[in-house]
Design an enzyme around this catalytic site. Structure first.
Site, PDB file in Angstrom:
ATOM      1  N   HIS A  92       0.864  -1.190   0.000  1.00 30.85           N
ATOM      2  CA  HIS A  92       0.000   0.000   0.000  1.00 30.85           C
ATOM      3  C   HIS A  92       0.894   1.232   0.000  1.00 30.85           C
ATOM      4  CE1 HIS A  92      -1.444   3.278   2.707  1.00 30.85           C
ATOM      5  NE2 HIS A  92      -2.452   3.272   1.860  1.00 30.85           N
ATOM      6  N   ASN A  94       0.342   5.732  -0.214  1.00 32.66           N
ATOM      7  CA  ASN A  94      -0.584   6.851  -0.304  1.00 32.66           C
ATOM      8  C   ASN A  94       0.184   8.139  -0.090  1.00 32.66           C
ATOM      9  OD1 ASN A  94      -2.321   8.903   1.469  1.00 32.66           O
ATOM     10  ND2 ASN A  94      -3.715   7.836   0.089  1.00 32.66           N
ATOM     11  N   ARG A 134      -0.867  12.439  -0.086  1.00 30.12           N
ATOM     12  CA  ARG A 134      -2.085  13.240  -0.118  1.00 30.12           C
ATOM     13  C   ARG A 134      -1.837  14.666   0.375  1.00 30.12           C
ATOM     14  NH1 ARG A 134      -1.877   9.396   3.701  1.00 30.12           N
ATOM     15  NH2 ARG A 134      -2.006  10.031   5.869  1.00 30.12           N
ATOM     16  N   HIS A 157      12.655  -1.273   3.857  1.00 29.89           N
ATOM     17  CA  HIS A 157      12.888  -0.229   4.856  1.00 29.89           C
ATOM     18  C   HIS A 157      14.056   0.680   4.486  1.00 29.89           C
ATOM     19  CE1 HIS A 157      10.006  -0.741   8.138  1.00 29.89           C
ATOM     20  NE2 HIS A 157       9.930  -1.986   7.720  1.00 29.89           N
ATOM     21  N   GLY A 217     -17.657   9.699  -0.997  1.00 27.46           N
ATOM     22  CA  GLY A 217     -16.742   9.391  -2.086  1.00 27.46           C
ATOM     23  C   GLY A 217     -17.277   8.274  -2.962  1.00 27.46           C
ATOM     24  N   ARG A 218     -16.512   7.937  -3.977  1.00 21.66           N
ATOM     25  CA  ARG A 218     -16.928   6.913  -4.937  1.00 21.66           C
ATOM     26  C   ARG A 218     -16.608   5.539  -4.343  1.00 21.66           C
ATOM     27  NH1 ARG A 218     -14.891   4.788 -10.112  1.00 21.66           N
ATOM     28  NH2 ARG A 218     -16.635   4.628 -11.576  1.00 21.66           N
TER      29      ARG A 218
END
Length: 312
Positions: free
Chosen positions: A118, A120, A122, A157, A271-272
């Site tokens: 994962h 992300n 933003r 890492h 949201g979608r």
């Protein structure tokens, strides 16, 4: 007024927001291209609009040769009032108009020896009445193996550390600790994976450098994950390995639905749904009180990898 508060209240103009958006759209394309080159298949492209404001681009692959399901989403959404999940630590912003944009991805490989991942990055900006706009950055990347390989963990890492090292020696241990804390299933008392980096509500370097840090995290995803996926994608496996993978994927579902703030924000902000839940694995199973055989690779995953550990 302290420096941090001054930075939080510093005006951020339309050009700043556009620069962030342009980077994120480009990042999505670069990551999709890298993953397509490994899988050999193509991601579909689904552009959508949100009635309340904004929209996004969903890129998805299902039943690929390497990636059983993977999504790389870009979204830029707007709203008239901040949802509760985004104001828990900022009650003064309740009811403020807002914009949020980011790239979020989850990759579920077919091979049980290849880890789920994962990432992300933003950016949020809110405009409270009679006050300057308030902005912050967030992001991170983490790895969820089903079978543990120390070399993979060290490489992951080391790359995560390289992504934040230019911005301060203290950031990697701090962001690693935040990642270990955040991606933890409290109801199971166990980590979701081996961690990586995680930061949120981040502005302390000022807009330009905080944005640069977010860019660096996003740009280090492919160098961190692609070599691991390439190394593990063709490892021979049997049904027992696949069965363990499907069982452990259940933990991923539990975390995303019960604890993940991003999922909660997306659903609370109307949201979608398809884009929000594309992070779920295509196949998953649960068993009652499953315990692996002592000394088995499955048991070693639980005791030697799913624990807070200094990998480098």
């Amino acid at each position: 007024m302290n420096k941090l508060r001054m930075d939080l209240e510093a005006p951020v103009g339309g050009d700043d927001v556009n620069h962030v958006r342009d980077f994120l759209v480009g990042l999505q394309s670069k990551i999709v291209a890298a993953l397509e080159s490994i899988d050999g298949g193509a991601f579909i492209r689904d552009e959508w609009q949100r009635p309340e404001g904004g929209g996004g681009i969903s890129r998805l692959i299902e039943n690929g040769a390497v990636i059983e399901r993977g999504g790389v989403n870009f979204s830029h959404v707007k709203g008239a009032a901040m949802p509760k999940s985004a104001t828990a630590s900022r009650p003064e912003l309740e009811g403020a108009p807002w914009e949020a944009m980011g790239v979020s991805l989850v990759i579920h490989p077919r091979n049980p020896f290849a880890p789920t991942t994962h990432m992300n990055v933003r950016f949020f900006i809110a405009s409270p009445k009679d006050a300057a706009p308030v902005y912050w950055f967030g992001g991170g990347m983490d790895l969820t193996p089903y079978y543990g390989f120390e070399g993979d963990a060290v490489h992951w890492h080391r790359t995560a550390k390289q992504s934040v090292e230019p911005f301060g020696d203290e950031l990697y241990p701090r962001f690693k600790a935040q990642c270990d804390k955040y991606f933890f299933l409290k109801h199971r008392n166990e980590p979701r994976g081996i961690g990586g980096t995680f930061f949120d509500d981040f502005t302390e370097l000022g807009f330009a450098q905080s944005f640069a840090l977010m860019r660096s995290v996003g740009e280090h995803f492919v160098p961190g994950y692609a070599p691991i996926l390439e190394r593990r994608k063709d490892t021979p496996y049997d049904e027992s390995h696949r069965d363990w993978q499907l069982y452990r994927r259940g933990r991923y579902v539990e975390f995303n639905l019960v604890w993940d703030r991003g999922t909660h924000f997306g659903l609370q902000s109307n949201g979608r749904t398809e884009a929000i839940l594309m992070s779920m694995p295509p196949l998953v199973k649960w068993e009652y009180m499953r315990t692996p055989t002592a000394g088995s690779p499955e048991a070693i995953l639980l005791t030697g990898f799913l624990c807070v550990k200094d990998w480098i």
